[in-house]
Write an enzyme that holds these catalytic residues in place. Structure first.
Site, PDB file in Angstrom:
ATOM      1  N   GLU A  49    -115.018 -11.789  -1.433  1.00 40.74           N
ATOM      2  CA  GLU A  49    -115.313 -12.340  -0.106  1.00 40.74           C
ATOM      3  C   GLU A  49    -116.487 -13.315  -0.185  1.00 40.74           C
ATOM      4  OE1 GLU A  49    -114.961  -9.724   3.276  1.00 40.74           O
ATOM      5  OE2 GLU A  49    -116.972 -10.330   3.923  1.00 40.74           O
TER       6      GLU A  49
ATOM      7  N   ALA B 103    -120.561 -15.329  13.806  1.00 37.25           N
ATOM      8  CA  ALA B 103    -120.583 -14.702  15.131  1.00 37.25           C
ATOM      9  C   ALA B 103    -120.196 -15.701  16.207  1.00 37.25           C
ATOM     10  CB  ALA B 103    -121.974 -14.140  15.411  1.00 37.25           C
TER      11      ALA B 103
ATOM     12  N   GLY C 273    -115.154  -8.261  15.826  1.00 39.00           N
ATOM     13  CA  GLY C 273    -116.334  -9.120  15.792  1.00 39.00           C
ATOM     14  C   GLY C 273    -117.527  -8.456  16.450  1.00 39.00           C
TER      15      GLY C 273
ATOM     16  N   TYR D 294    -114.332   1.934   8.470  1.00 37.13           N
ATOM     17  CA  TYR D 294    -115.752   2.304   8.501  1.00 37.13           C
ATOM     18  C   TYR D 294    -115.943   3.733   8.001  1.00 37.13           C
ATOM     19  CZ  TYR D 294    -116.198  -1.976  11.119  1.00 37.13           C
ATOM     20  OH  TYR D 294    -116.151  -3.301  11.491  1.00 37.13           O
TER      21      TYR D 294
ATOM     22  N   ASP E 261    -112.938   6.932  15.663  1.00 39.64           N
ATOM     23  CA  ASP E 261    -112.963   5.808  14.728  1.00 39.64           C
ATOM     24  C   ASP E 261    -111.646   5.709  13.954  1.00 39.64           C
ATOM     25  OD1 ASP E 261    -115.071   3.814  13.685  1.00 39.64           O
ATOM     26  OD2 ASP E 261    -114.179   4.596  11.842  1.00 39.64           O
TER      27      ASP E 261
ATOM     28  N   GLN F  92    -116.174  -1.111   5.165  1.00 37.40           N
ATOM     29  CA  GLN F  92    -117.567  -1.529   5.147  1.00 37.40           C
ATOM     30  C   GLN F  92    -118.182  -1.024   3.848  1.00 37.40           C
ATOM     31  OE1 GLN F  92    -120.080  -3.498   5.621  1.00 37.40           O
ATOM     32  NE2 GLN F  92    -119.792  -3.371   7.841  1.00 37.40           N
TER      33      GLN F  92
END
Length: 314
Positions: free
Chosen positions: A32, A66, A123, A162, A175, A193
């Site tokens: 990434e 963002a 986001g 997550y 979650d 993450q």
């Protein structure tokens, strides 16, 4: 002190085998990157891409600032990867501060540029906002975004997972329910993450399976370039930083070479333990720097593809 059978077996293997001898190189990796903000940063980014490309990654992904703040740069970078390399490109796309029509237009532009893979994310809240709120007329969350993308084109879609719960999740069950909704909407896999202890991932993988999730879950690996920077990111995304990790980086602020060696060692050891637990896919958050990720992949037995010889002229 009680020593478990697993710890004894781990110690025995460590003593009996050469370093990383049990890692066979049968690991699929992806990398990434962030879109460059300056011409110099763009030059550095492409040097990193060229360094990692020979490792035959499954894909190269590019993040999205963002509120879509890097939309144009993200698009340009992803389009160039799709055009100028032999590696599939994946573009990040978020729901923040955009209508459905605007997001659909961005996704369609990716498709027209030859990009077939989207990393679909809700986001983070825009600057100045304390919490996330859907944009009027926009996609309300990542599951809705995934469904919208699938209606638009048959994209391959990755979503976020997550292991220590998203900061806005009420608990682990909620979650995982959100992750299942994203996958049921048409996502192919989850990329997690970053985390720092293998048990964190294994517990998450087991909990996901118990919740009926059978899609691929890929660990996200963060080689530490700056310990202070990682601490800031960890605080924002609910990632625990173990005390032993801080102790390893103490006193290295003015020793970048030593810090890089420690960072590679820590991340490679995490990857080795994940491999021992059956993991065969890894996603590296490169921070646009190739050397750490390259070194870790090398320790794991991932080697550059041989360069094809050009036929001699008659």
């Amino acid at each position: 002190m009680t020593i478990s059978v697993n710890q004894l077996e781990e110690a025995r293997r460590a003593l009996d085998a050469p370093l990383y001898a049990d890692v066979g190189g049968d690991v699929d990796v992806s990398f990434e990157f962030s879109p460059p903000k300056t011409d110099k940063a763009e030059e550095n980014l492409w040097q990193s891409i060229e360094a990692l490309r020979p490792l035959s990654p499954r894909f190269l992904s590019v993040t999205y600032g963002a509120g879509g703040s890097t939309r144009d740069r993200t698009h340009a970078t992803v389009a160039r990867i799709a055009r100028d390399t032999d590696v599939p490109a994946a573009a990040h796309l978020t729901c923040v501060e955009a209508t459905r029509a605007e997001i659909d237009a961005v996704a369609d532009a990716y498709w027209q540029a030859g990009v077939r893979h989207i990393v679909a994310l809700r986001g983070d809240p825009p600057a100045g906002a304390s919490d996330y709120a859907p944009h009027p007329g926009g996609y309300e969350n990542a599951a809705a975004l995934v469904a919208g993308l699938q209606r638009l084109h048959p994209f391959e879609i990755s979503v976020a997972g997550y292991p220590e719960c998203h900061p806005s999740s009420t608990d682990r069950a909620a979650d995982l329910d959100n992750l299942k909704r994203k996958l049921d909407a048409g996502a192919t896999r989850a990329i997690t993450q970053f985390f720092f202890e293998p048990e964190t991932f294994f517990r998450y993988r087991d909990a996901a399976a118990a919740a009926g999730i059978d899609a691929e879950i890929v660990p996200g690996i963060m080689p530490i370039g700056s310990f202070a920077g990682v601490m800031r990111m960890a605080a924002m995304c609910n990632t625990a930083v173990p005390g032993w990790l801080g102790r390893l980086f103490e006193g290295l602020d003015d020793h970048p070479g030593a810090r890089q060696l420690v960072a590679a060692t820590v991340a490679a050891e995490l990857c080795r333990k994940l491999y021992a637990g059956g993991v065969r896919q890894l996603h590296f958050y490169t921070m646009n720097k190739a050397e750490l990720s390259y070194a870790i992949c090398h320790l794991l037995g991932v080697r550059a593809a041989p360069v094809q010889a050009t036929a001699a002229a008659a």
